[in-house]
Design a protein around this motif. Structure first.
Motif, PDB file in Angstrom:
ATOM      1  N   LEU A 115       0.823  -1.200   0.000  1.00  0.00           N
ATOM      2  CA  LEU A 115       0.000   0.000   0.000  1.00  0.00           C
ATOM      3  C   LEU A 115       0.860   1.254   0.000  1.00  0.00           C
TER       4      LEU A 115
ATOM      5  N   ALA B  39      -7.239   0.339  -2.459  1.00  0.00           N
ATOM      6  CA  ALA B  39      -7.704   0.171  -1.078  1.00  0.00           C
ATOM      7  C   ALA B  39      -8.798   1.181  -0.758  1.00  0.00           C
TER       8      ALA B  39
ATOM      9  N   ASN C 118      -7.120  -0.303   6.779  1.00  0.00           N
ATOM     10  CA  ASN C 118      -6.251  -0.165   5.619  1.00  0.00           C
ATOM     11  C   ASN C 118      -4.987   0.638   5.889  1.00  0.00           C
TER      12      ASN C 118
END
Length: 170
Positions: A78, A88, A142
């Motif tokens: 990420l 995401a 996330n």
């Protein structure tokens, strides 16, 4: 005193000596059973009962460790990719019923203060409570953080327009 005991012992007949030896052996066996064998057996049974629980906890901890490692790897991906950040955010937004309009934060020079992966987006006519829940979800699940945000009223009561820049948490 020792001599008195030896003299007394020698005064017994052989049959009395065998009976006293048998009684002494029985007493020693009872003492051994009461103070050694029984506590060891009790402890063994107790540990035998706790082993399955410990094994189950160990398996759970191993599964959690694997999950943690997977999440760490996702987090590394990420932070390394703008596409991963956008994916995401998009999945989370869809899950919360939001439709963001994406901008490239790197094109807006006032937003870029360092070389972190950033994503700018705009949400119009979104419920403020929904926005707060979504941001909380992004942060906790996330590891996406808000770098900057501007919220203004947008029409109906409780509806807002949000302009935000997101970045992967460090």
């Amino acid at each position: 005193m020792k001599q008195d005991l030896i003299l007394r012992w020698n005064a017994f007949s052989n049959q009395e000596k065998r009976i006293l030896n048998a009684i002494a052996l029985i007493v020693v066996c009872l003492i051994f059973y009461a103070f050694v064998w029984q506590p060891v057996e009790h402890g063994r049974e107790r540990y035998a009962k706790s082993i399955p629980d410990k094994k189950a906890k160990l398996l759970l901890m191993r599964a959690q460790a694997a999950d943690i490692e997977t999440l760490r790897n996702q987090y590394k991906l990420l932070g390394a990719s703008a596409d991963a950040l956008k994916a995401a955010i998009a999945v989370s937004a869809k899950h919360h019923g939001l439709v963001p309009i994406y901008e490239d934060a790197t094109l807006n020079k006032r937003l870029v203060k360092n070389d972190k992966t950033q994503l700018a987006l705009t949400l119009t006519q979104v419920n403020f409570n929904t926005w707060i829940k979504w941001v909380e979800s992004l942060q906790s699940q996330n590891h996406v953080r808000i770098q900057s945000c501007h919220i203004s009223p947008d029409g109906l009561a409780g509806q807002v327009k949000v302009e935000a820049v997101f970045t992967a948490a460090e």
